[in-house]
Design a protein around this motif. Structure first.
Motif, short mmCIF file in Angstrom:
data_model
loop_
_atom_site.label_atom_id
_atom_site.label_comp_id
_atom_site.label_asym_id
_atom_site.label_seq_id
_atom_site.Cartn_x
_atom_site.Cartn_y
_atom_site.Cartn_z
N TRP A 1 1.08 30.90 60.24
CA TRP A 1 0.57 31.94 61.18
C TRP A 1 0.43 31.58 62.46
O TRP A 1 -0.16 30.29 62.77
CB TRP A 1 -0.85 32.30 60.48
CG TRP A 1 -0.80 33.06 59.38
CD1 TRP A 1 -0.51 34.60 59.20
CD2 TRP A 1 -1.08 32.82 57.91
NE1 TRP A 1 -0.84 34.81 58.13
CE2 TRP A 1 -1.08 33.83 57.11
CE3 TRP A 1 -1.15 31.50 57.42
CZ2 TRP A 1 -0.92 33.66 55.78
CZ3 TRP A 1 -1.28 31.30 56.02
CH2 TRP A 1 -1.07 32.54 55.15
N THR B 1 -4.83 29.44 58.00
CA THR B 1 -5.81 30.48 57.99
C THR B 1 -7.15 29.77 57.56
O THR B 1 -7.16 28.71 56.84
CB THR B 1 -5.51 31.63 57.01
OG1 THR B 1 -5.73 31.17 55.66
CG2 THR B 1 -4.38 32.16 57.25
N GLY C 1 -4.26 33.99 60.87
CA GLY C 1 -4.12 34.89 59.82
C GLY C 1 -2.94 35.99 60.04
O GLY C 1 -2.32 35.86 61.06
N THR D 1 -13.66 36.60 56.29
CA THR D 1 -12.47 36.11 56.47
C THR D 1 -11.30 36.67 55.76
O THR D 1 -11.66 37.62 54.67
CB THR D 1 -12.39 34.65 56.01
OG1 THR D 1 -13.03 34.48 54.68
CG2 THR D 1 -13.00 33.50 57.00
#
Ligand code: SF4
Ligand code: SF4
Lengths: 445, 333
Positions: free
Chosen positions: B142, B161, B196, B255
């Motif tokens: 990511w 993440t 993310g 999250t």
């Protein structure tokens, strides 16, 4: 105000009460009336007049002989020109008494004075039931069930509460609203008579909160009546459906497949209560009723007091004439009413409104795949799964449909109304109900 | 003489079509799209546009040449799938991988079942999980968010993440408090300033869209409420028992793809139950599975798998949890 309502399902169509402020106008006596001899739920009645007979307004012209049937009276004075098969609102030919109007002489026994007759002390249940039967009173909310039969509580059951339906949850219609505003006291006397007929000491009147004037007016008048309570109800369709109304007002749920009397309730509409007053206190048969004639493009949406048998075309004419744009005419409300094939059909006891729709909204929205959104399930006030019922009916799996309680469907149309894919759910469900009904009847044989 | 249309009741229809609903979902996703563009710049726009275009194209082609039925791309559902697929991948995903994802979503997960209304699984999620398994490296690198305001940056730095950091730390034997300094703060998590997938960044943006969908009754509250409630309860219980190895429930809420999954994918019409009761069961089950995977699964994130597993149970749930019928088992006082 704390508004009552039913719990499961329901939708909120645009209200469009265009004629809510239009006072009831007495509609002129037509030149000719067409009075079908079968206007109510139950067996057709037998004509008791012949061709060329002279009749007065209010005179009996067809007699209800079966247990569930109702008398029919002439709504005009004149000569019987024919007894013939004429297309009625159902689109089928039905036996109809056609009368050429001559003057407006009423049967002498009818009290035509404007004075309100408030005295009901001498009335007995039996005499009330007899009177309602004699005067051909039927439910005016649409189902046209003979009122005197409703008052005969089956053995083993007891009536506790009379429920009066002033909800008028169908969009557009305002006939009951106007009646409450203009004939409120007479209506309440009718309620008291019905209470006596049922031997109950309480009655609840439910009125949807989009008619605050009617709630205020009737609440005010009801203070002078013993045992009558008025409640404002949340605006939600079908608030006026019998079982939903009982649930909203009493919290009781009529069991599946049973009648309201199961939970001690009998439901009557405000229009019926007014006719009860007229029959008992004025000796007047059910020969006229209030009809809302409306539509967004109709020049003059109105509420008319119409003689039974008046052609619908005359009503539309008086409301400004059929607009060029018209594509559909409905008798009744937009959710449960019936599309008419022609305007040349008569107003009958069950005609609450005539609705004119422009062509561009007359056709159904295009149908797409069911996306399984569940909105029809959420909308169904009977807690059914309309997508499933319609699928089962379509595939002719009637046993399955019966297990899924297709017979509980009251055909309110909420599912079809709300389906984003425009699926004609109720068409299939109706078909399925027909077949399942046949199946059940055959089983009984 | 006028000829009237004669049809059965009802004669009025709610002003709300499938297309209407689908475009409503797209509109609800606009805040999250904006946030992703803010943090990932052109990369985000590129991924979203290509994903939507590929989904529309595949649906059109399959409809026209394979199924030979009328076109359904007008109903907007392929757009929703396209945006959702884009939301579920990193913003630097190679284009060819993205196109494979679109093909799996539309071609396999949706059209091979018969198109809208017939598919068992959420198309975007099938596409995502397929890519995750087939291209694990590309799907889990990511890029670090670089706000547009920070100027134009060309060299992309990638990072894990928050859930990945947590899982790795815990697996390495650290306690939650030892890992905490590496995790984004709640404020950062809410706004979306962490690593993310493209659309799962900002819980706030996603909730904003969800409120819009709830207000317009595009989605109902049942599945999201049950889902969030079950995540809260389940993660709360473990956190209370052992806060050194289980992070607090709030962290789980903001999250990963939870908000995205809860409001936009677990509420998909076709692949979720029809009755209120069924929806509650679905939501609760998805919440439970999400936490099981997050706690003990091989992947740090469990939302996609949880929803797909519940999708598989949907026909069963529909049969087992019928709506409450009016007039059934009544007790009248
Ligand atoms: S028409 Fe029947 S199935 Fe449809 S919502 Fe009304 S009661 Fe339910
Ligand atoms: S509302 Fe229409 S599209 Fe939605 S589940 Fe019911 S039938 Fe299917």
């Amino acid at each position: 105000m704390n508004l009552k309502t039913f719990k499961i399902g329901g939708v909120h169509p645009e209200e469009n009460k265009l004629s809510a402020d239009k006072e009831i106008e007495v509609f002129p006596v037509p030149k000719k009336v067409y009075i079908p001899i079968s206007q109510n739920l139950g067996a057709p009645s037998k004509p008791v007049v012949n061709k060329k007979d002279q009749v007065k307004a209010g005179q009996l012209i067809a007699k209800g002989e079966a247990f569930i049937s109702a008398n029919v009276h002439s709504s005009v004075a004149g000569t019987v020109s024919k007894i013939d098969k004429v297309i009625d609102q159902s689109g089928y030919k039905r036996d109809t008494i056609i009368i050429d109007v001559d003057g407006d002489e009423w049967d002498e026994s009818i009290d035509r004075s404007e004075e309100i007759n408030r005295d009901i002390t001498h009335l007995e249940p039996d005499s009330i039931i007899k009177k309602l039967g004699e005067k051909g009173i039927v439910g005016l909310g649409g189902a046209t069930f003979p009122s005197h039969v409703k008052l005969m509580v089956p053995e083993g059951k007891t009536a506790e509460t009379l429920i009066i339906n002033g909800v008028e949850c169908e969009p557009y219609l305002t006939a009951d609203h106007r009646l409450m505003m203009e004939k409120g006291e007479e209506m309440l006397i009718g309620v008291s008579i019905l209470m006596k007929g049922l031997k109950v000491d309480k009655a609840y009147i439910g009125i949807e909160s989009n008619k605050p004037d009617a709630i205020a007016h009737i609440s005010n008048l009801a203070q002078k009546f013993k045992g009558i309570e008025v409640y404002g109800l949340k605006v939600k369709y079908p608030q006026g459906a019998e079982k939903q109304l009982i649930k909203a007002l009493t919290g009781r749920e009529v069991p599946s497949g049973k009648l309201p009397i199961e939970v001690g309730c009998v439901v009557n509409n405000v229009g019926t209560a007014f006719s009860v007053y007229e029959a008992v206190q004025k000796n007047k048969p059910l020969m006229e009723r209030v009809v809302t004639v409306t539509g967004k493009e109709l020049p003059k949406p109105s509420n008319f007091l119409v003689r039974i048998g008046t052609p619908v075309s005359e009503l539309v004419e008086k409301a400004g004439g059929l607009p060029e744009s018209t594509g559909k005419v409905v008798s009744g409300g937009p959710m449960m009413g019936k599309a008419l094939t022609s305007l040349e059909v008569p107003v009958i006891k069950g005609t609450s409104g005539i609705l004119v729709f422009p062509a561009r909204v007359s056709k159904r929205v295009p149908m797409q795949h069911c996306i399984r959104c569940g909105k029809c399930v959420t909308a169904c006030p009977m807690g059914l799964e309309p997508y499933l019922l319609s699928q089962l009916a379509q595939k002719e799996r009637y046993e399955g449909a019966e297990d899924e309680r297709i017979m509980d469907c009251m055909e309110c149309g909420s599912c079809h109304f709300t389906c984003p894919s425009g699926r004609p759910l109720l068409d299939y469900i109706r078909l399925g109900k027909n077949k399942v009904g046949q199946m059940i009847r055959n089983r009984g044989k | 003489m006028n000829l009237f249309t004669v049809s059965g009741s009802p004669h009025v229809h709610e002003d709300r079509s499938v297309r209407n609903l689908m475009l409503g979902v797209v509109l609800a996703m606009v805040p999250a799209i904006l946030v992703s563009v803010y943090f990932f710049g052109l990369g985000a726009i590129r991924v979203i546009l290509i994903s939507v275009a590929a989904c529309l194209l595949f649906e059109y082609l399959i409809q026209k040449y394979v199924m030979k039925t009328g076109p359904t791309i007008n109903d907007g559902s392929a757009i929703v799938t396209g945006v959702l697929l884009a939301f579920n991948v990193p913003s630097n995903l190679p284009i060819w991988i993205l196109i494979i994802g679109a093909f799996v979503s539309i071609g396999i997960a949706k059209m091979s079942f018969g198109g809208i209304g017939k598919n068992v699984f959420n198309p975007a999620l099938v596409g995502r999980v397929f890519l995750l398994i087939s291209f694990p490296v590309q799907m889990t690198s990511w890029p670090k968010p670089q706000p547009i305001t920070a100027g134009f940056v060309t060299d992309t730095v990638t990072g894990p993440t928050p859930l990945g950091i947590l899982k790795e730390g815990l697996d390495a034997g650290k306690t939650v408090s030892q890992i905490e300094p590496e995790l984004p703060s709640y404020v950062e998590a809410l706004i979306g300033n962490h690593g993310g997938s493209l659309g799962e960044m900002s819980a706030i943006a996603l909730v904003l869209g969800a409120i819009y969908m709830l207000a317009r009754r595009i989605i109902s509250w049942h599945i999201p409420t049950a889902y969030l409630g079950s995540v809260l309860i389940f993660s709360g219980i473990f956190w209370m028992i052992d806060p050194t190895h289980y992070v607090d429930p709030l962290f789980h809420l903001v999250t990963g793809g939870l908000m995205l999954g809860v409001f936009y994918m677990a509420t998909d019409y076709t692949s979720t139950p029809m009755s209120a009761k069924g929806m509650l069961v679905f939501g609760a089950g998805a919440g439970l599975l999400t936490m099981i995977i997050r706690f003990w699964g091989a992947y740090p994130e469990g939302v996609s798998f949880a929803i797909l597993i519940m999708n598989a149970f949907t026909p069963l749930i529909n049969r087992a949890f019928k709506p409450k019928r009016f007039g059934e088992d009544v007790k009248n006082g």
